[in-house]
Design an enzyme around this catalytic site. Structure first.
Site, mmCIF file in Angstrom:
data_model
loop_
_atom_site.group_PDB
_atom_site.id
_atom_site.type_symbol
_atom_site.label_atom_id
_atom_site.label_comp_id
_atom_site.label_asym_id
_atom_site.label_seq_id
_atom_site.Cartn_x
_atom_site.Cartn_y
_atom_site.Cartn_z
ATOM 1 N N HIS A 198 -2.351 -43.019 20.074
ATOM 2 C CA HIS A 198 -2.671 -41.889 20.950
ATOM 3 C C HIS A 198 -1.437 -41.332 21.623
ATOM 4 O O HIS A 198 -1.503 -40.347 22.341
ATOM 5 C CB HIS A 198 -3.696 -42.315 22.004
ATOM 6 C CG HIS A 198 -5.014 -42.685 21.401
ATOM 7 N ND1 HIS A 198 -5.351 -43.980 21.118
ATOM 8 C CD2 HIS A 198 -6.043 -41.929 20.981
ATOM 9 C CE1 HIS A 198 -6.553 -44.003 20.570
ATOM 10 N NE2 HIS A 198 -6.991 -42.775 20.467
ATOM 11 N N ASP B 76 -16.293 -45.382 8.356
ATOM 12 C CA ASP B 76 -15.914 -45.424 9.769
ATOM 13 C C ASP B 76 -17.142 -45.411 10.679
ATOM 14 O O ASP B 76 -18.016 -44.565 10.530
ATOM 15 C CB ASP B 76 -15.066 -44.190 10.118
ATOM 16 C CG ASP B 76 -13.682 -44.249 9.485
ATOM 17 O OD1 ASP B 76 -13.158 -45.357 9.332
ATOM 18 O OD2 ASP B 76 -13.140 -43.171 9.163
ATOM 19 N N GLU C 210 -6.861 -37.427 4.426
ATOM 20 C CA GLU C 210 -7.903 -36.616 5.086
ATOM 21 C C GLU C 210 -7.466 -35.192 5.434
ATOM 22 O O GLU C 210 -7.999 -34.583 6.374
ATOM 23 C CB GLU C 210 -8.445 -37.335 6.339
ATOM 24 C CG GLU C 210 -9.040 -38.703 6.036
ATOM 25 C CD GLU C 210 -9.591 -39.444 7.261
ATOM 26 O OE1 GLU C 210 -10.007 -38.794 8.227
ATOM 27 O OE2 GLU C 210 -9.594 -40.687 7.230
ATOM 28 N N CYS D 142 -12.970 -47.395 16.856
ATOM 29 C CA CYS D 142 -11.960 -47.189 17.870
ATOM 30 C C CYS D 142 -12.384 -48.079 19.039
ATOM 31 O O CYS D 142 -13.566 -48.239 19.262
ATOM 32 C CB CYS D 142 -11.945 -45.755 18.336
ATOM 33 S SG CYS D 142 -11.900 -44.622 16.980
ATOM 34 N N LEU E 25 -6.614 -23.887 27.866
ATOM 35 C CA LEU E 25 -5.863 -24.912 28.599
ATOM 36 C C LEU E 25 -5.161 -25.864 27.618
ATOM 37 O O LEU E 25 -4.012 -26.238 27.815
ATOM 38 C CB LEU E 25 -6.803 -25.704 29.525
ATOM 39 C CG LEU E 25 -6.105 -26.721 30.430
ATOM 40 C CD1 LEU E 25 -5.134 -26.039 31.392
ATOM 41 C CD2 LEU E 25 -7.111 -27.558 31.207
ATOM 42 N N HIS F 280 -14.290 -49.111 10.437
ATOM 43 C CA HIS F 280 -13.286 -48.955 11.495
ATOM 44 C C HIS F 280 -13.986 -48.559 12.774
ATOM 45 O O HIS F 280 -14.925 -47.769 12.763
ATOM 46 C CB HIS F 280 -12.267 -47.877 11.108
ATOM 47 C CG HIS F 280 -11.484 -47.355 12.273
ATOM 48 N ND1 HIS F 280 -10.480 -48.084 12.874
ATOM 49 C CD2 HIS F 280 -11.580 -46.209 12.976
ATOM 50 C CE1 HIS F 280 -9.987 -47.386 13.885
ATOM 51 N NE2 HIS F 280 -10.634 -46.251 13.975
#
Ligand code: 39S
Ligand code: ZN
Length: 753
Positions: A693, A597, A482, A642, A17, A640
């Site tokens: 995003h 993080d 990264e 989110c 999907l 960090h």
């Protein structure tokens, strides 16, 4: 005893999907082709479940992006800015999910939030004063009919009215109470229509019931459901809860006219006690969530049967099920061709959990005693993976191992001098676009088509380009990008002893994005340095500071499948020691700024406030402190996170004792900044100035405005300028102009200071 599940994964066992949708986004396939691919996946899922012998198979658990977004669309809660684009219903839906920037306009996506205590994210429905709540979609009916046409009478699943109203964002004067009646009407309508189509059971997911509930909340819930249940047709209504227990409202929900209640016996630490102490109405069906929907370990049959045994005479009919939707586990072990049977024999993914339910059912009916014996034998064997040097190192920790000296204020002074950065220093969160090229090269390396030297050469070149790009854009603190990492957690899992990792065990994280959580198998340690080579290389290319980039212990653990035979605290301390060694190695190799993080720290905060400290923060914060307490005063530790929903644990965040924290802020309002101010937050902060995003490019002006708002609340000496999160999901095309605008905006604002 019958069996059911709360929901099945939908992304496809090989993420079909995801790939179809991403092709659609790139305009490589048509909407009809996407719909066809989706239908194929649904029918395959149906087939697997039917063949397993599952009695009640869910439908409408399919979604193109997210179930909460689907519910918003069902109720007509589509903000005008999306309908104004004049797109097709499917594209309007995707515009809400991902934002839209094109010939028809420029709108941001809806806010996205963590789904309870999982690594899944939902889209936050938005209701304003003009929103007209009315039945506006046919998906639950279509998917019920689709399954019926294929021979299965399913149990349609819909997020319940209360949870919808609790999680929606009200942007105007109206509140949840003001629209409750119109929401009730839609649910009544949906239930009536599904009944008319022949549905026997309808599942309403109400997981907000496992959170702390006030008396008003309970009254609100009762009001809503008294009305909904009053109008219910022939179908039976199942109130489904998960991710915890319903201790605040158990008796209230038992007293309502539900036909079934689904309770979580895995994460619900008080569920069994609630049933045993209060009993369970004999005229209702208890849907017992006894197979863990979140972890990949085999079910311990004897323990499960003991749970059932304890509650059996307290209730009437019991249906065996999963603790939550199987959305949170991978599809099938069949695709794990490389993993040894020594491990796999302990595993059960979604498909295998279906078999477990079938076996448990058979065992309760007196059959399959061999399966029970085999299961008992498995759990009685000692498992490999113990490492005494690790457990001893953890046992020897003392209070001072968790304290970094000198204290924050002193370090801040030393570091200001050391780095000589301008006010409002600009930086990014770490990752740069993981382009198809990067993924292809890694895939080729993994398959042995590319040798290590060539893969390394490729990664070096990416790092060189990334450093040059950042210098050209004019960022102050650089990152290496990264590129060598498949994922910030999986990568560390692969590099740590005690972890095992899987091949195709994908789990949806949001929309089309998936993760492959590594598995904590034994005691964790670091065999050799992990990030030093690439960090050192990146730093050698430039005079500007390049941040070393690590994932913190709490996040590594929270985004892994954890062991169940030792405490999370014990595992977290083991991982913390491994990452601590890495911090010290980076420092010894000339890396002056190290970011650790902790993106997932907030996520696993227990859903009930009373459990916050005792169950979680009392080990999670120390685990982070342990990682950096050995760092020198002039090494700057960043972290960090989110999402900025940490207002209520703001003291704990400050107590992590990092020097700088960056976090998401652009999709939410800036109320978190007021909280920082009120609490005299001492850690320097980089609230994200734009949303990563979405592919949308933020304008210079937009970022400047955001910075001015931030400066109203945060002293310029403590403010950093950065995007919300890493750029790995973005394309290069939008990344470069976005960062250029970010740097230009920071420079403009600096002039005003
Ligand atoms: N674990 C974790 N949780 C998180 C985050 C996170 O970064 N990590 N971020 C937050 C948001 N969630 C996110 C979750 C996933 C992704 C993401 O980008 N996932 C990638 C997969 C990343 C990955 O593991 N990639 C592998 C495998 C890539 C791949 O599929 N390769 C193909 C071949 C290449 C191709 O054609 O694409 C193959 O092997 O078949 C790699 O790079 O090596 C995706 O879904 O597309 C982003 C954010 C919260 N939770
Ligand atoms: Zn992030």
């Amino acid at each position: 005893m019958k069996t059911t599940i709360v929901g099945y994964p939908r992304i496809g066992s090989l993420r079909e999907l995801k790939f179809a949708e991403e092709k659609y986004f790139r305009k490589e396939i048509t909407a009809a082709e996407l719909e066809k691919a989706a239908e194929k996946l649904r029918l395959e899922n149906l087939d697997v479940q039917r063949q397993s012998g599952l009695d009640l198979i869910p439908s409408n658990d399919f979604s193109y992006y997210d179930g909460m977004l689907d519910t918003a669309v069902l109720l007509g809660a589509v903000p005008a800015r999306y309908t104004a684009l004049g797109l097709s219903p499917l594209d309007t839906y995707f515009a809400m999910a991902r934002g839209y920037q094109g010939s028809e306009g420029d709108v941001k996506a809806l806010a996205m939030k963590k789904w309870f205590n999982t690594n899944y994210h939902y889209m936050v429905p938005e209701v304003d004063d003009d929103t007209e709540i009315k039945l506006s979609d046919t998906k639950p009916f279509d998917l019920f009919s689709e399954a019926l046409a294929n021979g299965v009478k399913t149990k349609p699943v819909i997020i319940g009215a209360y949870t919808f109203l609790k999680l929606a964002r009200f942007t105007g004067k109206k509140n949840a109470g003001d629209i409750a009646q119109s929401v009730v009407n839609v649910y009544a309508d949906v239930i009536a229509k599904l009944s008319a189509l022949g549905a026997e059971w309808i599942q309403l997911d109400e997981s907000c019931l496992v959170k702390d509930m006030t008396a008003e909340d309970i009254t609100f819930f009762k009001d809503i459901y008294t009305k909904i249940l009053d109008k219910k047709g022939s179908a039976k209504i199942l109130l489904q809860t998960y991710f915890g227990d319903v201790r605040d409202c158990y008796n209230d929900i038992c007293a309502l006219a539900f036909d079934g209640i689904g309770l979580d016996f895995i994460e619900g630490i008080k569920t069994a006690e609630l049933v045993e102490k209060n009993g369970f109405p004999k005229d209702k069906v208890l849907f017992a969530g006894v197979v863990n929907g979140k972890n990949i370990w085999k079910n311990h049959y004897a323990k499960t049967l003991a749970i059932i045994d304890d509650i059996k005479d307290k209730c009437g009919e019991i249906v065996l099920g999963t603790s939550c939707s199987l959305l949170h586990v991978p599809y099938t072990l069949k695709n794990e061709s490389k993993l040894s049977d020594d491990y796999k024999k302990y595993f059960a993914y979604a498909e295998e959990k279906l078999s477990e339910l079938a076996e448990l059912k058979a065992i309760t009916e007196g059959e399959c005693s061999d399966k029970l014996e085999a299961n008992k034998a498995l759990f009685s064997q000692p498992r490999s993976g113990a490492d005494k040097s690790v457990t001893e190192r953890v046992a020897k920790l003392t209070d001072k191992d968790f304290v970094r000296l000198p204290e924050f204020a002193e370090r801040e002074k030393i570091q200001k001098k050391e780095f000589g950065l301008p006010l409002l220093p600009t930086t990014t969160i770490g990752s740069f676009p993981q382009t198809i090229e990067v993924r292809k090269n890694r895939a080729a390396f993994r398959k042995g088509e590319l040798c290590e030297a060539d893969y390394d050469k490729f990664i070096s070149q990416k790092i060189i380009d990334c450093i040059r790009l950042q210098e050209k854009i004019g960022l102050d603190v650089l990152v290496h990008g990264e590129f060598e990492r498949n994922d910030m957690v999986e990568y560390f899992g692969e590099c740590l002893d005690g972890y095992i990792f899987t091949e195709k065990a994908w789990v949806q994280s949001y929309g089309t994005r998936c993760v492959k959580p590594p598995v904590v198998w034994g005691d964790i340690s670091r065999a050799k340095p992990i990030t030093v080579k690439w960090s050192k290389f990146a730093q050698s290319l430039t005079d500007k500071p390049v941040k070393g980039m690590l994932t913190g212990p709490v996040t590594i653990l929270n985004w892994s499948f954890p062991r169940e035979d030792i405490s999370l605290k014990e595992s977290a301390m083991q991982i913390a020691l491994a990452i601590r060694d890495e911090v010290l190695d980076l420092e010894a190799n000339g890396i002056k700024i190290i970011q650790v993080d902790e993106a997932a720290l907030r996520e696993k905060l227990p859903l009930r406030r009373s459990d916050w400290h005792s169950e979680y923060l009392d080990w999670a914060i120390p685990a982070f402190r342990l990682v950096h307490s050995g760092a020198k005063a002039d090494t700057q530790i960043h972290t960090h996170m989110c999402y900025s929903e940490f207002a209520d644990i703001i003291k704990d965040i400050d107590d992590m004792d990092a020097d700088v924290i960056t976090f998401e802020a652009s999709r939410s309002d800036l109320t978190i900044l007021d909280v920082l101010k009120e609490n005299n937050f001492r850690t320097e902060v980089g609230p994200g100035v734009y949303d990563i995003h979405s592919p949308r490019v933020p304008s210079e002006n937009e970022i400047e405005n955001a910075l001015h708002k931030m400066l109203d609340r945060i002293p310029a000496q403590k403010l950093w300028v950065n995007p919300d999160c890493g750029l790995k999901t973005r394309g290069e095309a939008e990344t470069v102009p976005s960062l250029e605008n970010l740097v230009a905006a920071a420079k403009n604002v600096r002039k005003t200071l």
